[in-house]
Motif scaffolding. Structure first.
Motif, PDB file in Angstrom:
ATOM      1  N   GLU A 288      33.656  63.206  35.016  1.00 20.62           N
ATOM      2  CA  GLU A 288      33.448  64.350  34.242  1.00 20.62           C
ATOM      3  C   GLU A 288      32.618  64.367  32.871  1.00 20.62           C
ATOM      4  O   GLU A 288      31.977  65.337  32.683  1.00 20.62           O
ATOM      5  N   TYR A 289      33.065  63.371  31.968  1.00 24.95           N
ATOM      6  CA  TYR A 289      32.177  63.250  30.806  1.00 24.95           C
ATOM      7  C   TYR A 289      31.064  63.078  31.229  1.00 24.95           C
ATOM      8  O   TYR A 289      30.232  63.566  30.299  1.00 24.95           O
ATOM      9  N   GLU A 290      30.577  62.315  31.933  1.00 27.85           N
ATOM     10  CA  GLU A 290      29.143  62.083  32.543  1.00 27.85           C
ATOM     11  C   GLU A 290      28.338  63.364  32.677  1.00 27.85           C
ATOM     12  O   GLU A 290      27.329  63.572  32.375  1.00 27.85           O
ATOM     13  N   ARG A 291      29.003  64.125  33.555  1.00 28.83           N
ATOM     14  CA  ARG A 291      28.454  65.556  33.679  1.00 28.83           C
ATOM     15  C   ARG A 291      28.374  66.079  32.578  1.00 28.83           C
ATOM     16  O   ARG A 291      27.347  67.177  32.605  1.00 28.83           O
ATOM     17  N   HIS A 292      29.339  66.390  31.836  1.00 29.15           N
ATOM     18  CA  HIS A 292      29.008  66.999  30.573  1.00 29.15           C
ATOM     19  C   HIS A 292      28.072  66.777  29.522  1.00 29.15           C
ATOM     20  O   HIS A 292      27.332  67.647  29.108  1.00 29.15           O
ATOM     21  N   ALA A 293      27.771  65.364  29.618  1.00 30.52           N
ATOM     22  CA  ALA A 293      26.834  64.869  28.800  1.00 30.52           C
ATOM     23  C   ALA A 293      25.356  65.448  29.229  1.00 30.52           C
ATOM     24  O   ALA A 293      24.591  65.887  28.661  1.00 30.52           O
ATOM     25  N   ARG A 294      25.160  65.289  30.570  1.00 30.58           N
ATOM     26  CA  ARG A 294      24.191  65.751  31.319  1.00 30.58           C
ATOM     27  C   ARG A 294      23.676  67.279  30.943  1.00 30.58           C
ATOM     28  O   ARG A 294      22.696  67.767  30.700  1.00 30.58           O
ATOM     29  N   VAL A 295      24.764  68.068  31.038  1.00 33.60           N
ATOM     30  CA  VAL A 295      24.559  69.503  30.954  1.00 33.60           C
ATOM     31  C   VAL A 295      24.378  69.790  29.684  1.00 33.60           C
ATOM     32  O   VAL A 295      23.423  70.617  29.393  1.00 33.60           O
ATOM     33  N   HIS A 296      25.324  69.263  28.729  1.00 27.61           N
ATOM     34  CA  HIS A 296      24.945  69.386  27.284  1.00 27.61           C
ATOM     35  C   HIS A 296      23.478  69.223  26.860  1.00 27.61           C
ATOM     36  O   HIS A 296      22.889  70.077  26.083  1.00 27.61           O
ATOM     37  N   PHE A 297      22.728  68.172  26.955  1.00 22.96           N
ATOM     38  CA  PHE A 297      21.608  67.613  26.580  1.00 22.96           C
ATOM     39  C   PHE A 297      20.637  68.583  27.430  1.00 22.96           C
ATOM     40  O   PHE A 297      19.503  68.646  26.901  1.00 22.96           O
ATOM     41  N   SER A 298      20.783  69.069  28.757  1.00 29.17           N
ATOM     42  CA  SER A 298      19.789  69.888  29.159  1.00 29.17           C
ATOM     43  C   SER A 298      19.979  71.271  28.675  1.00 29.17           C
ATOM     44  O   SER A 298      18.812  72.108  28.377  1.00 29.17           O
ATOM     45  N   HIS A 299      21.052  71.710  27.877  1.00 31.21           N
ATOM     46  CA  HIS A 299      21.119  72.789  27.221  1.00 31.21           C
ATOM     47  C   HIS A 299      20.135  72.870  26.062  1.00 31.21           C
ATOM     48  O   HIS A 299      19.438  73.715  25.525  1.00 31.21           O
ATOM     49  N   VAL A 300      20.345  71.619  25.324  1.00 26.24           N
ATOM     50  CA  VAL A 300      19.568  71.232  24.143  1.00 26.24           C
ATOM     51  C   VAL A 300      17.980  71.452  24.262  1.00 26.24           C
ATOM     52  O   VAL A 300      17.380  72.068  23.709  1.00 26.24           O
ATOM     53  N   SER A 301      17.772  70.938  25.454  1.00 24.15           N
ATOM     54  CA  SER A 301      16.088  71.095  25.729  1.00 24.15           C
ATOM     55  C   SER A 301      15.801  72.317  26.556  1.00 24.15           C
ATOM     56  O   SER A 301      14.636  72.831  26.105  1.00 24.15           O
ATOM     57  N   GLY A 302      16.673  73.343  26.908  1.00 25.90           N
ATOM     58  CA  GLY A 302      16.439  74.563  27.209  1.00 25.90           C
ATOM     59  C   GLY A 302      16.191  75.149  25.883  1.00 25.90           C
ATOM     60  O   GLY A 302      15.561  76.109  25.940  1.00 25.90           O
ATOM     61  N   ILE A 303      17.120  74.996  24.962  1.00 25.82           N
ATOM     62  CA  ILE A 303      17.009  75.767  23.986  1.00 25.82           C
ATOM     63  C   ILE A 303      15.647  75.408  23.116  1.00 25.82           C
ATOM     64  O   ILE A 303      14.869  76.479  22.543  1.00 25.82           O
TER      65      ILE A 303
END
Length: 499
Positions: A288-303
């Protein structure tokens, strides 16, 4: 640059200072004491080389509504009215009788625009029991429900309109209070989509399948291009674009920018998730944590991607030379550090925020100014040539001169929650909590020797003169902010209050 330049102010949510690729560049790396996140942010990287980059801007209260209220009012919570996130089960919202950043700009002749997340109102139900939108019936005075159909006493529903009379002289409004849904589709409940309201309380939804920051950027681009006369062509403008990501949810690819996730953070693009997690104090692990990290940092790059589109539009419209551009966030994200997710703690991952200013006439550099949320409004107004219009009674300071001359700088910044008060200085991060007759939960970290804040020191572990300085600075800030602790002279045997 014009005497009174335009302003493009972009705010992201839950975006920590370390999540910008340029910090890994040798030019910038010496200004961080811990490892930066290995993120893909080419637009922020290029923008940083054109900007004053603050290496020590902080979120004084690292939660969405309290920090936003400080930014938009120049006042701390006791004065602006926002002691926690604005929600139906709390009475907190930005006071209606104080000047705000948009209202001051409006009064100075600016056309003001606001797109995206607001989160400064106590949500008010806006449907009747039959599901009719009450803004369409101004005479309705009966029971009200929230958008999902529930009553106000049995739901924690956050997102409703920004009522007329509380829109702070924003001339073009396309915003929502808060709602952590970034993409919807026709198969979902239509209210489980990003929903926006305009000045007349009309409702809008983003197109099916479109990520909300992309939709908001599309609208911001139309505003910058002045499509269909959205603003007076000859008036200066101030546009606030407020994205909710990289705030959670971090559950799946559906929550984020597909391309950024697929190209940089998916298991195919980065098989070893540990390479995304660069900080020594991370203790969380698991799928779960690894999934959250992947999505959070893709949010960053999307912004980053959407921010780049805004900058490109300024260039295309020949507005860049007459526009101050600022990017910041309201707080950071723990992302596993100290075993925690989210924010609202004293730790650096939550408090440290990005703050970049591209202003015609300012020489690009990295600056270690310890900027607080309450300082942003007066400092920006001054950079815009509006120092004479900074409202009296603000608790923040105009630090515009600090970017180009040798002027006094803050020695500390206040950390404030309802029951915890503290400081950040160059050397220390420190707090105490309300324990009744005796304070509790003392926290003290040496920012030089322990930048990851892994060793909580006892107060007698530092030189007595250093501890006395912290006690005096805390007393100063509690008085400056008119905090309830100052009003009660709480823990006066420890906190050194001014006379």
């Amino acid at each position: 640059m014009k005497q009174h330049p335009n302003l493009l102010f972009v705010i992201a949510d839950q975006f920590r200072r370390y999540s910008m690729g340029f910090w890994s560049d040798p030019t910038f790396r010496p200004h961080l004491t811990t490892e930066p996140d290995p993120v893909h942010t080419p637009h922020f990287d290029a923008f940083a080389r054109q900007s004053v980059v603050l290496s020590r801007a902080i979120s004084n209260y690292p939660v969405c509504s309290p920090f936003r209220a400080m930014l938009f009012s120049g006042q701390f919570p006791e004065e602006n009215g926002v002691w926690h996130n604005c929600a139906p089960h709390r009475d907190y919202e930005l006071r209606g009788d104080i000047p705000t950043f948009p209202s001051v700009l409006h009064d100075c002749g600016y056309h003001t625009g606001y797109i995206g997340k607001w989160h400064l109102e106590c949500p008010r139900p806006d449907f009747d029991p039959e599901g009719n939108y009450i803004a369409d019936n101004p005479n309705y005075d009966g029971p009200r429900r929230f958008p999902d159909g529930s009553m106000p006493d049995n739901i924690n529903c956050w997102n409703t309109l920004i009522p007329k009379g509380r829109q702070r002289n924003i001339d073009f409004l396309h915003a929502y209070n808060t709602w952590d849904v970034f993409r919807g589709n026709a198969e979902m409940n239509p209210l489980r989509k990003p929903v926006y309201w305009d000045n007349d309380c009309r409702r809008y939804s983003s197109p099916d399948g479109q990520w909300s920051p992309e939709y908001e950027t599309d609208l911001a681009i139309s505003y910058l291009e002045n499509k269909d006369g959205m603003r007076p062509q000859d008036d200066p403008f101030a546009l606030f674009v407020c994205y909710n990501p990289p705030h959670l949810p971090y559950e799946s690819r559906e929550d984020t920018d597909y391309d950024m996730y697929d190209n940089y953070y998916s298991e195919q693009a980065q098989p070893d998730v540990q390479k995304l997690i660069a900080r020594d104090n991370v203790t969380l692990e698991g799928e779960e944590y690894e999934r959250h990290a992947r999505v959070h940092f893709s949010h960053v790059s999307g912004i980053d991607r959407q921010f780049g589109r805004l900058l490109e539009t300024l260039d295309q419209q020949q507005l860049a030379e007459d526009t101050i551009v600022i990017f910041c966030s309201d707080h950071g994200e723990m992302m596993g550090s100290h075993g925690l997710m989210s924010k609202n703690v004293l730790y650096e991952e939550a408090m440290a925020i990005p703050f970049l200013i591209r202003c015609p006439g300012l020489t690009p550099k990295v600056d270690d100014l310890l900027l607080s949320g309450v300082d942003i409004m007066p400092t920006t107004l001054s950079l815009m040539g509006l120092a004479d219009h900074i409202p009296s009674g603000l608790q923040g300071t105009d630090y515009a001169a600090a970017f180009s001359s040798d002027v006094p700088r803050p020695q500390s910044a206040l950390f404030v929650q309802m029951d915890t008060k503290g400081l950040q200085t160059e050397h220390y991060t420190f707090s105490i909590s309300d324990g009744g007759a005796v304070f509790t939960k003392p926290a003290l970290y040496d920012n030089f020797a322990d930048p990851y804040q892994m060793h909580n020191l006892s107060f007698d572990a530092i030189p007595p003169e250093d501890l006395l300085f912290l006690r005096k600075q805390l007393g100063y800030w509690l008085k400056q902010s008119n905090d309830p602790w100052w009003q009660q002279r709480k823990y006066a045997d420890f906190i050194v209050y001014p006379d």
